[in-house]
Design an enzyme around this catalytic site. Structure first.
Site, PDB file in Angstrom:
ATOM      1  N   ILE A 693       0.817  -1.224   0.000  1.00  0.00           N
ATOM      2  CA  ILE A 693       0.000   0.000   0.000  1.00  0.00           C
ATOM      3  C   ILE A 693       0.843   1.264   0.000  1.00  0.00           C
ATOM      4  O   ILE A 693       0.306   2.367  -0.077  1.00  0.00           O
ATOM      5  CB  ILE A 693      -0.958   0.033   1.211  1.00  0.00           C
ATOM      6  N   ASP A 814      10.222  15.355  11.138  1.00  0.00           N
ATOM      7  CA  ASP A 814       9.729  15.115   9.774  1.00  0.00           C
ATOM      8  C   ASP A 814       8.200  15.246   9.748  1.00  0.00           C
ATOM      9  O   ASP A 814       7.505  14.397   9.194  1.00  0.00           O
ATOM     10  CB  ASP A 814      10.169  13.738   9.279  1.00  0.00           C
TER      11      ASP A 814
END
Length: 979
Positions: A693, A814
């Site tokens: 995915i 991040d």
């Protein structure tokens, strides 16, 4: 002798009575303290466990308690940073000997009432800062005759500053900053004549003026009022503040001229007037300010020249950027022995830079970009070897880069593009070990890139387009593993690209168009996982388009036009979500892949005579394939099946397939972090392409449905051979997610260590990432504003937990929309902690120097990119970018922003006109994602969130709110939130 015995008896009796009184007083104090502890406070960390009545010398040796050494009466209670919770414990003030009460940095909540505060009228200092108190500020109906310090900062108080605040005749420190006060700044504050610190910053006051009689506060040392909605003129009485050391009126809407009386601030060390609407000339009234070290009047509408009286001061920093100042820089500025920062960018200055600039001071930063300076660069700008930031772009500076600049090894950030510089660049100028950004584009520079560039191992951006550089690209460039942006376009480079260039794994943009490069395009480009833009157009490349380009899932810009590329267009490229695709004017052949067979792509396909399409005109129609082709395909398929079967047999025979087939659980180590029923083999067996995915920087993610019915997400990290930092990423994820729990942070269920691989298994998030929803094919999931606001609030709460509730604090490093995952109800959870950093001390203040910059292009805070120093405010900046994404629906580096412009700059330019006023409505209409179509009430809320986003993306980290503060603001704004 007869007289002496009764006297001694009386003396002993008095001593006994005094001791009994002391003991009685101590017992009463202890009883009050215990009653408050047991009935009014929650102490989850057990900091108050030694508050026990039987303790020797109770309560004077209890934690947080100080007593008078003579009377043993309690005089101070300091519970700062104890993590206690509850309401305001006013009963502490029933200890009549108490002088100092410090309850700062806790989790106390609720209002502080006038009745409760009146018990504390005998205090000398009262500190309730950094809690969660709300409601109106309390009325001080009783006079606090001895109070010298009142600190209510970092709470959620609202409303007006009560008039009863005048009942502090001895008050020296009044700190109300970082609240939600929305009344006006009252004139009566000028009656508190003993004040040394008046700190009201970061409150949404309604528009009000600085008190006209502020000059009465002659003992004031710190006047701190940024972001308080000040308007009107700076009163002339400001010059009477003869003791003032810090004057900060920044980030307001002050207008008028800077008064001449500012010359009376004879003790001032710092003047901050930036981000206002001040106009006119700078007054020539600075001669007596001999203690002034920092002056910042940037982002106003000031005109004319820099006065000599200001330029002659021994300033450490002078910031006058973003005004309309003109003329030359006074030569006397170059004689300043203390100058380390000079920011004059975005003005109308002209003339040459002072010849001796840098000769007499340890200059660290100079930015004079976007002016009209001309003539040569100062020879001695880096004479003291301290210069770090050299920013001179958008001028008319000519001549060569002085050879002396080759000795400036302290440089970390160079932007001198868009000038008229010529000649060769000193070889050493390419090779400074600390250099992070080198941008010398749009000049007339020539020569080649020397092999010595390999020493610049921290370089993240190499932008040199629009010059006359030539020769081959040296293979030593492959040592620059931190490179994210490389733009060599519009030069005269030739030869083949170094084969090792594929090892630059952090590349995000590679632009080499309009050169004379030749050879084949590198085929093994799978390590360029972060690449978003690739432009090889207008060169002499030949060979085929590598099919592996289709594996670069974040690539959005691909231009290979005007080369001699042959072969077919790989079908794999159709998997990419390209904003720009151009392969025109090559020698391509064969059938246009179905994904590009549309009129939208026609111009990008032209100029390839042998390229055909079933229905795309004017491309020629494809002829039918010959039967032999089907036969050939069949034969090759059979051969492939035989080879695959042989390979599988060999793997099993040599036990290389043990991870997927063996029943021996000793071949891996499983660590569970949550209660989940699973079987290791069923997870491992599901790591197939059918269940894939997502592919990210650290590995591949698979959807795994367990036999129990639960669905999980399994991330198999890249092998260490492929990604050397893979082991570190794995350890960081385990160490971070294994110990924290929060509703808005992804749950790590278990980890798996095998000799050949590492795997992490998380809860499954049905709606994928926020980035996919906003910018991919799932836009229909998230069209309305209420859902976007709920996502913003959830992410803020998760980040506040990391920054403020974790001990020690955690910086994610991040934060981006692709690392915010959404469950089936679109509830957000932060993910991907592979670059998280645990701070070593208080997260609000500490900074740590990293060995490299991590994060994603467009989200990285400017100070982190420039200095390698990370703080929690670096995360806050990234969160601000995410907010702008939520409001605009655009990615941080959307092509519509224009060249060299990201979402922060685009929104900032839209939000602030070049004139005096903020165009909120006009700006929001330009920015707003049209898919949302908010109601009038929601529209008002979006404006508020936009203001929060702009604060979070402030250039200066100190101007960004904490995530705890962001959560408070969001909760305040949620009153307009339609469920």
């Amino acid at each position: 002798m007869a007289f002496r015995k009764p006297f001694l008896f009386l003396l002993k009796f008095c001593f006994f009575i005094n001791m009994m009184q002391i003991v009685g007083s101590s017992n009463r104090d202890a009883a009050i303290l215990l009653r408050v502890k047991n009935s009014q406070l929650d102490d989850p960390l057990g900091k108050l466990d030694d508050w026990v009545e039987t303790t020797h010398n109770a309560p004077c040796n209890w934690t947080g308690i100080s007593c008078d050494p003579q009377t043993l009466k309690v005089v101070s209670i300091n519970l700062s940073n104890f993590n206690v919770s509850g309401n305001f414990p006013a009963d502490f003030c029933r200890i009549l000997s108490l002088q100092n009460l410090n309850l700062s940095n806790n989790n106390l909540v609720g209002p502080v009432t006038s009745d409760s505060i009146s018990l504390c009228s005998h205090l000398l200092s009262l500190n309730l800062s950094s809690n969660y108190f709300d409601g109106n500020l309390p009325e001080f109906s009783t006079k606090f005759l001895n109070l010298t310090l009142l600190d209510f900062s970092f709470n959620s108080f609202t409303g007006e500053i009560p008039g009863t605040f005048v009942n502090f005749p001895k008050l020296q420190i009044l700190a109300l900053f970082s609240n939600l006060l929305n009344g006006s700044i009252p004139e009566f504050l000028s009656n508190l004549t003993e004040l040394t610190r008046l700190e009201l910053a970061y409150n949404p006051f309604r528009q009000s003026s600085l008190p006209v009689n502020i000059g009465r506060l002659t003992k004031l040392q710190n006047l701190w009022l940024p972001l308080t909605n000040l308007t009107g003129k700076i009163p002339d009485s400001i010059g009477n503040l003869v003791s003032l050391k810090n004057l900060d009126l920044s980030n307001n809407t002050l207008t008028g001229k800077i008064p001449e009386s500012i010359g009376g601030l004879k003790s001032v060390e710092q003047i901050e007037l930036y981000k206002n609407q001040l106009f006119g000339e700078l007054p020539d009234a600075f001669s007596n300010l001999t203690s002034l070290l920092r002056f910042d009047a940037s982002e106003n509408n000031l005109t004319r020249k820099i006065p000599e009286s200001l330029a002659s001061l021994p300033l450490e920093s002078l910031n006058l950027n973003d005004n309309s100042l003109e003329g030359a820089i006074p030569d006397i500025l170059a004689l300043n022995p203390k100058l380390n920062t000079l920011n004059l960018y975005n003005n109308r200055f002209s003339g040459t830079l002072p010849r001796n600039l840098g000769m007499n001071s340890e200059l660290e930063e100079i930015d004079v970009s976007n002016n009209s300076f001309e003539g040569p660069l100062p020879q001695n700008l880096c004479y003291r070897k301290k210069l770090q930031l050299l920013v001179l772009f958008e001028n008319r500076i000519s001549g060569s880069i002085p050879e002396s600049y080759g000795d400036c090894s302290s440089l970390t950030y160079v932007r001198i593009q868009n000038n008229e510089l010529s000649g060769t660049v000193p070889e050493e100028f390419w090779s400074f070990s600390g250099l992070e950004r080198l941008e010398i584009s749009d000049n007339k520079l020539e020569g080649s890139i020397p092999p010595a560039i390999s020493n610049a191992k921290g370089l993240t951006q190499l932008v040199i387009f629009g010059n006359n550089f030539s020769d081959k690209l040296p293979s030593e460039i492959c040592y620059l593993h931190e490179l994210a942006i490389v733009d060599l376009s519009v030069n005269q480079f030739s030869g083949e690209l170094p084969s090792c260039i594929i090892n630059l794994t952090k590349l995000q943009r590679l632009d080499i168009h309009e050169n004379m490069f030749t050879g084949a395009i590198p085929k093994t480009v799978s390590l360029w996982r972060d690449l978003t833009e690739l432009d090889f157009s207008h060169n002499r490349f030949f060979g085929e388009i590598p099919a592996e380009l289709g594996s670069l899932l974040v690539l959005t810009y691909l231009d290979l036009s005007w080369n001699s590329i042959s072969g077919e267009i790989p079908e794999e490229l159709t998997k990419l979500k390209l904003n720009k695709f151009n392969v025109s004017n090559n020698r391509l052949e064969g059938k246009v892949p179905l994904g590009f067979n549309a009129n939208f792509y026609l111009s990008s396909l032209m100029g390839n005579p042998d390229l055909c399409s079933p229905d795309l005109k004017p491309l020629p129609t494809c002829s039918r394939s010959k039967p032999v082709s089907f036969m050939l395909v069949g034969i090759l398929s059979v051969i492939a099946l035989i080879l695959i079967g042989s390979l599988l047999w060999l793997l099993i025979k040599t036990k290389k397939f043990v991870a997927f087939g063996s029943k021996n659980k000793q071949s891996w180590k499983i660590t569970s972090f949550q209660q989940v029923r699973f079987n290791e083999e069923e997870v491992l067996a599901s790591l197939t392409n059918e269940n894939l995915i997502g592919t990210g920087r650290s590995g591949r993610v698979y959807q795994v449905k367990l036999k129990s019915g639960q669905t999980v997400a399994a991330k198999r990290l890249w092998e260490v051979v492929r990604l050397p930092e893979s082991e570190r990423v794995f350890q960081l994820e385990v160490e971070t997610l294994g110990r924290i729990r929060h509703a808005n942070i992804i749950k790590l269920l278990f980890s798996c260590i095998h000799e050949d691989f590492r795997m992490l298994v998380y809860e499954y998030m049905e709606n994928g990432s926020l980035g996919d929803v906003l910018h991919g094919e799932k836009g229909g999931v998230l069209l309305d504003w209420p859902r976007r606001f709920a996502i913003a609030l959830g992410v803020a709460q998760g980040m506040a937990y990391l920054h403020h509730d974790c001990v020690p604090p955690i910086v994610h490093r991040d934060i981006k929309s692709n690392n915010i995952l959404l469950d089936k109800e679109c509830r957000p959870k932060l993910a991907d902690f592979g670059f998280a950093k645990t701070m070593q001390q208080d997260g609000n203040d500490c900074e740590q120097v990293m060995s490299s910059v991590v994060g994603s292009y467009g989200y990285i805070a400017p100070e982190y990119a420039h200095t390698m120093k990370v703080t929690v405010k670096s995360d806050v900046y990234s969160f601000g970018v995410v907010l702008l994404e939520l409001i605009s629906g655009k990615s941080p580096n959307h092509s519509s922003f224009g060249e060299n412009k990201d979402i922060v700059k685009w929104v900032t330019e839209a939000a602030f006109s070049n004139q005096e006023q903020v165009k909120e409505n006009v700006a929001l209409d330009q920015i707003l994602d049209i898919r949302m179509n908010p109601s009038a009430i929601e529209y008002h809320q979006v404006k508020r969130v936009l203001n929060v986003a702009l604060s979070c993306t402030s250039e200066l980290p100190t101007n960004r709110p904490s995530m705890r503060r962001v959560v408070e603001l969001f909760k305040l704004h949620s009153s307009t939130h339609i469920k």
